[in-house]
Design a protein around this motif. Structure first.
Motif, mmCIF file in Angstrom:
data_model
loop_
_atom_site.group_PDB
_atom_site.id
_atom_site.type_symbol
_atom_site.label_atom_id
_atom_site.label_comp_id
_atom_site.label_asym_id
_atom_site.label_seq_id
_atom_site.Cartn_x
_atom_site.Cartn_y
_atom_site.Cartn_z
ATOM 1 N N LEU A 260 0.862 -1.183 0.000
ATOM 2 C CA LEU A 260 0.000 0.000 0.000
ATOM 3 C C LEU A 260 0.897 1.231 0.000
ATOM 4 O O LEU A 260 1.811 1.352 0.830
ATOM 5 N N LEU A 261 0.636 2.171 -0.917
ATOM 6 C CA LEU A 261 1.511 3.324 -1.076
ATOM 7 C C LEU A 261 0.718 4.618 -1.187
ATOM 8 O O LEU A 261 -0.354 4.655 -1.802
ATOM 9 N N ASP A 262 1.270 5.695 -0.608
ATOM 10 C CA ASP A 262 0.816 7.028 -0.975
ATOM 11 C C ASP A 262 1.158 7.250 -2.444
ATOM 12 O O ASP A 262 2.121 6.667 -2.966
ATOM 13 N N ASP A 263 0.394 8.117 -3.111
ATOM 14 C CA ASP A 263 0.648 8.285 -4.543
ATOM 15 C C ASP A 263 1.967 8.986 -4.848
ATOM 16 O O ASP A 263 2.455 8.939 -5.980
ATOM 17 N N ASP A 264 2.577 9.640 -3.847
ATOM 18 C CA ASP A 264 3.850 10.307 -4.088
ATOM 19 C C ASP A 264 5.006 9.629 -3.365
ATOM 20 O O ASP A 264 5.891 10.273 -2.818
#
Length: 556
Positions: A260-264
């Motif tokens: 799971l990742l932040d978009d930046d």
């Protein structure tokens, strides 16, 4: 009585003569106008090195040669980035040689001046401008993984964002993702992406899907539940990733880690990251991993240092299956406190015995005990960058282009040109120290920083006390990470040029443009750019009336 007509005849004659005179004047004017030379071509007609031919003289010969690549690139920078037309300009060519044994904290370049000549003050609209860099000089690097050599087929990433964020800046986020989700040449590196869009339409989903495909990214795009906040959307992603992995497994494409990742979030060293993840590569093991990037991804609560993953959380498939069944994920609650990674951490630690294994990047808590600054200029090879646009105004996608030529280890690698006092941080910045500069090992440069404390002092223990549910690998022990690490020691003035543009040429060479903007120095998010208010030893360079440009050309 007879009446004379002589006056009327004379008037008629004068009218005819006047008309003839006006006609002759008009004819002469038209002939003179037709002989005027054509206008000089505008600099705005230059694009990527392709220009109109120069203005021809009356004999038809061409007196203006076509511009050099360096000239065309400067004109492009002036046009696209709004630089001043008059600029001090400097360029260097470096020839990459893979003969260094390892990537050091600071790579010293012996017997070589970074700037053997003074800056040349030029005007971009000078049609006879002829710029050229000097002959290439060798730079020793260690051989490391290239983007097209990475096999990331064991990774499945999940991101939740909005259509507006993805299309902002001519889809700059998608271009950034392509640097670590493809081979750098328009084909997938094997990694897969599940993307959910908040408050979107079917037309927007289709458009984003096509843009990702054009970039070479293997992605499945879905609309997110509109009523949920960011945390809720990411909690939903856990189950969505687990189901997507089942589908891919049935197709013979089983994944080893679901992230799971932040978009930046940006992964500049995916080959190294895969090597670190391989220690946890057990298909039946439940593993929960976090990749905080820098100090801002950590927090202190009740004198205990914590991180929730820094916007980058990895789960093995068995762990994802377990988490997707937890009661705190199966809820309709729409308002939560904190970020999604904190919500996920609280859920997992409340309902399981699992611990969060930390794979740090630029910063670990022990750095504080040594007074270390851990920004992008620290010389530490980063595994992950987080909020690089917001915190640092850093274009990671452009900066990372050089890795396609010299490998992931050369990204943000520091080079020290002792002969004339320059430091290059590859892809980030160039600094000149006209009043002198040196480098010193951390253990010998602690001085008044409050560092250099022994392992058993309360100050050191306070910095190193981490949460009971966090696990830091022994390879990331603070003392081990200090081996060979050096810091820049300087006094007086520092002049800084920041990366503005980068591109890959037809022959595989990489062009980089670094700029120092006119006016007062601009402070970005980097710690190395900020000086304490009571600092009487160090100063930033004073204001300038023009933009200044340094071009580096890395040749294979």
């Amino acid at each position: 009585m007879f009446r004379s007509i002589a006056p009327y005849g004379r008037a008629r004659t004068l009218q005819i003569l006047a008309s003839f005179l006006v006609f002759c004047i008009l004819l002469s004017t038209l002939r003179l106008y037709s002989r005027q030379p054509p206008p000089v071509p505008s600099i705005y007609e230059y694009t990527d090195g392709k220009t109109r031919g120069g203005r021809q003289n009356e004999t038809g010969s061409n007196n203006v040669p076509p511009p050099s690549d360096e000239t065309a690139y400067l004109r492009y920078l002036v046009r696209e980035h709004g630089l001043t037309n008059e600029v001090p300009w400097l360029a260097r060519r470096f020839k990459v040689q893979f003969n260094a044994k390892s990537r050091k904290s600071m790579t010293e370049v012996p017997n070589l001046r970074f700037a053997p000549r003074e800056f040349r003050r030029v005007r971009a609209d000078d049609e006879r401008l002829d710029l050229s860099a000097e002959k290439p000089v060798p730079i020793a690097l260690t051989r490391s993984v290239m983007p097209d050599q990475v096999d990331a087929s064991g990774l499945l990433f999940g991101i939740s964002t909005s259509y507006d964020r993805l299309t902002y800046g001519n889809s700059s986020l998608i271009r950034d993702w392509a640097r670590w989700l493809t081979d750098g040449k328009g084909a997938s590196n094997g990694a897969s992406l599940v993307l959910t869009l908040h408050r979107t339409t079917s037309a927007e989903v289709d458009y984003v899907t096509s843009k990702l495909q054009e970039a070479g990214i293997d992605a499945a795009v879905f609309p997110a539940e509109n009523t949920q906040d960011s945390s809720g959307r990411y909690l939903d992603l856990v189950g969505l990733l687990a189901r997507r992995n089942t589908e891919l497994s049935n197709d013979g494409r089983e994944k080893k880690f679901l992230a799971l990742l932040d978009d930046d979030v940006f992964f500049p060293s995916l080959g190294t990251l895969l090597s670190r993840l391989s220690k946890f590569n057990n298909a039946k093991q439940k593993t929960y991993l976090g990749l905080p990037s820098e100090r801002a991804d950590w927090t202190i609560e009740n004198n205990v240092t914590l991180s929730y993953g820094g916007g980058a959380v990895f789960l093995t498939p068995p762990m994802a299956d377990t988490v997707s069944q937890l009661p705190c994920l199966n809820t309709t609650e729409t308002t939560r406190t904190g970020q999604w990674d904190e919500t996920l951490y609280n859920c997992i630690t409340a309902h399981t015995e699992e611990k969060l294994h930390i794979i740090p990047s630029l910063y670990i808590p022990g750095d504080d005990a040594y007074g270390l600054r851990t920004g992008y200029e620290s010389g530490v090879p980063p595994l992950a960058l987080h909020h690089y646009k917001h915190r640092h105004r850093f274009d990671a996608g452009k900066a990372h282009a050089v890795a396609s030529l010299c490998g992931e280890a050369c990204f943000l690698q520091r080079f020290f040109f002792r002969d004339d006092g320059w430091v290059l941080v590859n892809g980030h910045s160039i600094a000149q120290y006209p009043d002198g500069v040196g480098v010193a090992p951390v253990s010998k440069s602690l001085g008044k920083s409050g560092a250099g404390v022994s392992k058993d002092t309360p100050q050191r223990k306070a910095h190193l006390k981490m949460g009971d549910r966090l696990v830091l690998d022994k390879d990331d022990d603070v003392d081990r990470r200090l081996d060979g690490r050096v810091v820049v020691s300087w006094a007086g003035t520092k002049r800084t040029w920041r990366l503005l543009d980068s591109r890959i040429g037809a022959a595989g060479e990489v062009w980089q443009a670094y700029v120092k903007r006119k006016g007062s120095p601009v402070t970005y998010g980097d710690e190395d750019d900020r000086l304490p208010e009571d600092d009487t030893v160090h100063t930033q360079d004073g204001p300038s009336d023009v933009d200044s440009v340094i071009v580096l050309i890395w040749e294979p």
